[in-house]
Design a protein around this motif. Structure first.
Motif, PDB file in Angstrom:
ATOM      1  N   SER A  50       0.997  -0.978   0.051  1.00  0.00           N
ATOM      2  CA  SER A  50      -0.040   0.063   0.056  1.00  0.00           C
ATOM      3  C   SER A  50       0.827   1.290  -0.126  1.00  0.00           C
ATOM      4  CB  SER A  50      -0.919  -0.082   1.306  1.00  0.00           C
ATOM      5  OG  SER A  50      -1.803  -0.937   1.236  1.00  0.00           O
ATOM      6  N   THR A  51       1.945   1.360   0.627  1.00  0.00           N
ATOM      7  CA  THR A  51       2.858   2.164   0.884  1.00  0.00           C
ATOM      8  C   THR A  51       3.665   2.626  -0.648  1.00  0.00           C
ATOM      9  OG1 THR A  51       3.251   1.859   3.168  1.00  0.00           O
ATOM     10  CG2 THR A  51       4.696   3.156   2.033  1.00  0.00           C
ATOM     11  N   ALA A  52       3.903   1.402  -1.189  1.00  0.00           N
ATOM     12  CA  ALA A  52       4.587   1.549  -2.637  1.00  0.00           C
ATOM     13  C   ALA A  52       3.574   2.264  -3.385  1.00  0.00           C
ATOM     14  CB  ALA A  52       4.874   0.201  -2.934  1.00  0.00           C
ATOM     15  N   ILE A  53       2.203   1.728  -3.513  1.00  0.00           N
ATOM     16  CA  ILE A  53       1.375   2.264  -4.393  1.00  0.00           C
ATOM     17  C   ILE A  53       1.139   3.668  -4.101  1.00  0.00           C
ATOM     18  CG2 ILE A  53      -1.053   2.074  -4.822  1.00  0.00           C
ATOM     19  CD1 ILE A  53       0.377  -0.263  -6.304  1.00  0.00           C
ATOM     20  N   GLU A  54       1.024   4.348  -3.081  1.00  0.00           N
ATOM     21  CA  GLU A  54       0.667   5.592  -2.636  1.00  0.00           C
ATOM     22  C   GLU A  54       1.830   6.361  -3.074  1.00  0.00           C
ATOM     23  OE1 GLU A  54      -0.969   9.123  -1.781  1.00  0.00           O
ATOM     24  OE2 GLU A  54      -2.114   7.070  -1.942  1.00  0.00           O
ATOM     25  N   MET A  55       3.352   5.626  -3.049  1.00  0.00           N
ATOM     26  CA  MET A  55       4.323   6.267  -3.391  1.00  0.00           C
ATOM     27  C   MET A  55       4.242   6.807  -4.750  1.00  0.00           C
ATOM     28  SD  MET A  55       8.403   5.143  -3.296  1.00  0.00           S
ATOM     29  CE  MET A  55       7.930   4.285  -4.790  1.00  0.00           C
ATOM     30  N   GLN A  56       3.931   5.720  -5.561  1.00  0.00           N
ATOM     31  CA  GLN A  56       3.809   5.912  -7.118  1.00  0.00           C
ATOM     32  C   GLN A  56       2.912   6.856  -7.465  1.00  0.00           C
ATOM     33  OE1 GLN A  56       5.715   4.306  -9.531  1.00  0.00           O
ATOM     34  NE2 GLN A  56       7.090   3.790  -7.699  1.00  0.00           N
ATOM     35  N   ARG A  57       1.491   6.963  -6.915  1.00  0.00           N
ATOM     36  CA  ARG A  57       0.612   7.876  -7.039  1.00  0.00           C
ATOM     37  C   ARG A  57       1.136   9.301  -6.968  1.00  0.00           C
ATOM     38  NH1 ARG A  57      -3.831   4.359  -4.019  1.00  0.00           N
ATOM     39  NH2 ARG A  57      -4.466   3.131  -5.882  1.00  0.00           N
ATOM     40  N   GLU A  58       1.865   9.458  -5.613  1.00  0.00           N
ATOM     41  CA  GLU A  58       2.385  10.826  -5.523  1.00  0.00           C
ATOM     42  C   GLU A  58       3.719  11.175  -6.612  1.00  0.00           C
ATOM     43  OE1 GLU A  58       2.510  14.204  -3.325  1.00  0.00           O
ATOM     44  OE2 GLU A  58       1.189  12.606  -3.057  1.00  0.00           O
ATOM     45  N   ILE A  59       4.139  10.493  -6.912  1.00  0.00           N
ATOM     46  CA  ILE A  59       5.275  10.469  -7.972  1.00  0.00           C
ATOM     47  C   ILE A  59       4.554  10.895  -9.310  1.00  0.00           C
ATOM     48  CG2 ILE A  59       7.145   9.605  -9.440  1.00  0.00           C
ATOM     49  CD1 ILE A  59       8.040   7.879  -7.055  1.00  0.00           C
ATOM     50  N   LEU A  60       3.447   9.991  -9.543  1.00  0.00           N
ATOM     51  CA  LEU A  60       2.792  10.524 -10.966  1.00  0.00           C
ATOM     52  C   LEU A  60       2.093  11.814 -10.923  1.00  0.00           C
ATOM     53  CD1 LEU A  60       1.027   7.005 -11.555  1.00  0.00           C
ATOM     54  CD2 LEU A  60       2.676   8.105 -13.189  1.00  0.00           C
ATOM     55  N   ARG A  61       1.684  12.149  -9.472  1.00  0.00           N
ATOM     56  CA  ARG A  61       0.917  13.537  -9.564  1.00  0.00           C
ATOM     57  C   ARG A  61       1.882  14.626  -9.738  1.00  0.00           C
ATOM     58  NH1 ARG A  61      -2.783  10.903  -5.691  1.00  0.00           N
ATOM     59  NH2 ARG A  61      -1.007  11.184  -3.947  1.00  0.00           N
ATOM     60  N   ALA A  62       3.219  14.436  -9.033  1.00  0.00           N
ATOM     61  CA  ALA A  62       4.249  15.276  -9.368  1.00  0.00           C
ATOM     62  C   ALA A  62       4.685  15.470 -10.593  1.00  0.00           C
ATOM     63  CB  ALA A  62       5.405  14.886  -8.314  1.00  0.00           C
ATOM     64  N   GLN A  63       4.812  14.515 -11.235  1.00  0.00           N
ATOM     65  CA  GLN A  63       5.410  14.533 -12.744  1.00  0.00           C
ATOM     66  C   GLN A  63       4.015  14.995 -13.622  1.00  0.00           C
ATOM     67  OE1 GLN A  63       6.088  10.364 -13.360  1.00  0.00           O
ATOM     68  NE2 GLN A  63       8.309  10.648 -12.879  1.00  0.00           N
ATOM     69  N   GLN A  64       2.930  14.839 -13.400  1.00  0.00           N
ATOM     70  CA  GLN A  64       1.949  15.601 -13.944  1.00  0.00           C
ATOM     71  C   GLN A  64       1.773  17.220 -13.747  1.00  0.00           C
ATOM     72  OE1 GLN A  64      -0.258  13.998 -16.259  1.00  0.00           O
ATOM     73  NE2 GLN A  64      -0.682  15.707 -17.065  1.00  0.00           N
ATOM     74  N   ALA A  65       2.156  17.522 -12.562  1.00  0.00           N
ATOM     75  CA  ALA A  65       2.182  18.770 -12.341  1.00  0.00           C
ATOM     76  C   ALA A  65       3.287  19.624 -13.043  1.00  0.00           C
ATOM     77  CB  ALA A  65       2.408  19.101 -10.708  1.00  0.00           C
ATOM     78  N   GLN A  66       4.310  18.631 -13.200  1.00  0.00           N
ATOM     79  CA  GLN A  66       5.578  19.410 -13.957  1.00  0.00           C
ATOM     80  C   GLN A  66       5.243  19.340 -15.357  1.00  0.00           C
ATOM     81  OE1 GLN A  66       8.764  16.786 -12.532  1.00  0.00           O
ATOM     82  NE2 GLN A  66       9.760  18.568 -11.969  1.00  0.00           N
ATOM     83  N   LEU A  67       4.515  18.507 -16.136  1.00  0.00           N
ATOM     84  CA  LEU A  67       4.206  18.513 -17.450  1.00  0.00           C
ATOM     85  C   LEU A  67       3.282  19.438 -17.600  1.00  0.00           C
ATOM     86  CD1 LEU A  67       3.940  14.518 -18.021  1.00  0.00           C
ATOM     87  CD2 LEU A  67       5.726  16.258 -18.876  1.00  0.00           C
ATOM     88  N   ASP A  68       2.498  19.713 -16.758  1.00  0.00           N
ATOM     89  CA  ASP A  68       1.214  20.691 -16.920  1.00  0.00           C
ATOM     90  C   ASP A  68       1.882  22.130 -17.037  1.00  0.00           C
ATOM     91  OD1 ASP A  68      -0.767  18.933 -17.292  1.00  0.00           O
ATOM     92  OD2 ASP A  68      -1.462  19.146 -15.152  1.00  0.00           O
ATOM     93  N   ALA A  69       2.900  22.282 -15.890  1.00  0.00           N
ATOM     94  CA  ALA A  69       3.420  23.460 -16.099  1.00  0.00           C
ATOM     95  C   ALA A  69       4.493  23.744 -17.031  1.00  0.00           C
ATOM     96  CB  ALA A  69       4.408  23.602 -14.696  1.00  0.00           C
ATOM     97  N   ALA A  70       5.086  22.858 -17.579  1.00  0.00           N
ATOM     98  CA  ALA A  70       6.005  22.857 -18.824  1.00  0.00           C
ATOM     99  C   ALA A  70       5.182  23.218 -19.931  1.00  0.00           C
ATOM    100  CB  ALA A  70       6.766  21.816 -18.995  1.00  0.00           C
ATOM    101  N   LYS A  71       4.023  22.607 -20.117  1.00  0.00           N
ATOM    102  CA  LYS A  71       2.975  22.750 -21.372  1.00  0.00           C
ATOM    103  C   LYS A  71       2.472  24.285 -21.247  1.00  0.00           C
ATOM    104  CE  LYS A  71      -1.109  21.272 -23.730  1.00  0.00           C
ATOM    105  NZ  LYS A  71      -1.292  22.819 -24.099  1.00  0.00           N
ATOM    106  N   LYS A  72       2.178  24.675 -20.171  1.00  0.00           N
ATOM    107  CA  LYS A  72       1.789  25.963 -19.971  1.00  0.00           C
ATOM    108  C   LYS A  72       2.803  27.193 -20.207  1.00  0.00           C
ATOM    109  CE  LYS A  72      -0.666  28.909 -16.489  1.00  0.00           C
ATOM    110  NZ  LYS A  72      -1.141  29.215 -15.232  1.00  0.00           N
ATOM    111  N   LEU A  73       3.902  26.756 -19.684  1.00  0.00           N
ATOM    112  CA  LEU A  73       5.165  27.846 -20.018  1.00  0.00           C
ATOM    113  C   LEU A  73       5.303  27.714 -21.526  1.00  0.00           C
ATOM    114  CD1 LEU A  73       7.361  26.939 -17.014  1.00  0.00           C
ATOM    115  CD2 LEU A  73       5.960  29.047 -17.377  1.00  0.00           C
TER     116      LEU A  73
END
Length: 64
Positions: free
Chosen positions: A6-29
Protein backbone atom coordinates in the motif's frame (compact mmCIF):
# COMPACT_ATOMS: atom_id res chain seq x y z
CA UNK A 1 -0.14 1.23 9.78
CA UNK A 2 -0.30 0.28 6.14
CA UNK A 3 1.55 -2.60 4.61
CA UNK A 4 4.54 -2.22 2.28
CA UNK A 5 2.51 -2.72 -0.89
CA UNK A 6 0.00 0.00 0.00
CA UNK A 7 2.85 2.36 0.81
CA UNK A 8 4.54 1.60 -2.51
CA UNK A 9 1.31 2.19 -4.42
CA UNK A 10 0.75 5.53 -2.68
CA UNK A 11 4.36 6.52 -3.40
CA UNK A 12 3.84 5.82 -7.11
CA UNK A 13 0.64 7.88 -7.11
CA UNK A 14 2.43 10.80 -5.48
CA UNK A 15 5.27 10.59 -8.01
CA UNK A 16 2.75 10.50 -10.88
CA UNK A 17 0.93 13.55 -9.46
CA UNK A 18 4.23 15.43 -9.19
CA UNK A 19 5.26 14.47 -12.72
CA UNK A 20 1.86 15.50 -14.09
CA UNK A 21 2.18 18.86 -12.33
CA UNK A 22 5.60 19.34 -13.94
CA UNK A 23 4.26 18.41 -17.39
CA UNK A 24 1.29 20.74 -16.98
CA UNK A 25 3.55 23.60 -15.90
CA UNK A 26 5.96 22.97 -18.78
CA UNK A 27 3.11 22.89 -21.32
CA UNK A 28 1.68 26.12 -19.98
CA UNK A 29 5.09 27.76 -20.08
CA UNK A 30 5.82 26.56 -23.61
CA UNK A 31 2.43 27.78 -24.80
CA UNK A 32 3.17 31.28 -23.51
CA UNK A 33 6.98 31.38 -23.77
CA UNK A 34 6.98 33.63 -26.82
CA UNK A 35 5.34 36.47 -24.92
CA UNK A 36 7.20 36.13 -21.62
CA UNK A 37 10.59 37.06 -20.37
CA UNK A 38 12.74 33.91 -20.35
CA UNK A 39 13.94 34.76 -16.83
CA UNK A 40 10.37 34.44 -15.61
CA UNK A 41 9.95 31.16 -17.48
CA UNK A 42 13.07 29.76 -15.82
CA UNK A 43 11.81 30.81 -12.39
CA UNK A 44 8.46 29.12 -12.97
CA UNK A 45 10.17 25.89 -14.07
CA UNK A 46 12.35 25.95 -10.96
CA UNK A 47 9.27 26.57 -8.79
CA UNK A 48 7.45 23.61 -10.39
CA UNK A 49 10.43 21.35 -9.77
CA UNK A 50 10.73 22.54 -6.18
CA UNK A 51 7.04 21.85 -5.64
CA UNK A 52 7.43 18.30 -6.99
CA UNK A 53 10.40 17.62 -4.70
CA UNK A 54 8.52 19.08 -1.73
CA UNK A 55 5.58 16.76 -2.41
CA UNK A 56 7.95 13.80 -2.62
CA UNK A 57 9.69 14.77 0.62
CA UNK A 58 6.35 15.34 2.35
CA UNK A 59 5.26 11.85 1.32
CA UNK A 60 8.34 10.35 2.94
CA UNK A 61 7.86 12.41 6.08
CA UNK A 62 10.72 14.87 5.74
CA UNK A 63 8.70 17.83 4.49
CA UNK A 64 6.21 20.12 6.19
Amino acid sequence: MSDWFSTAIEMQREILRAQQAQLDAAKKLLDTAETRDMTQVGKQIADAQAEAWTAWARFWGSGK
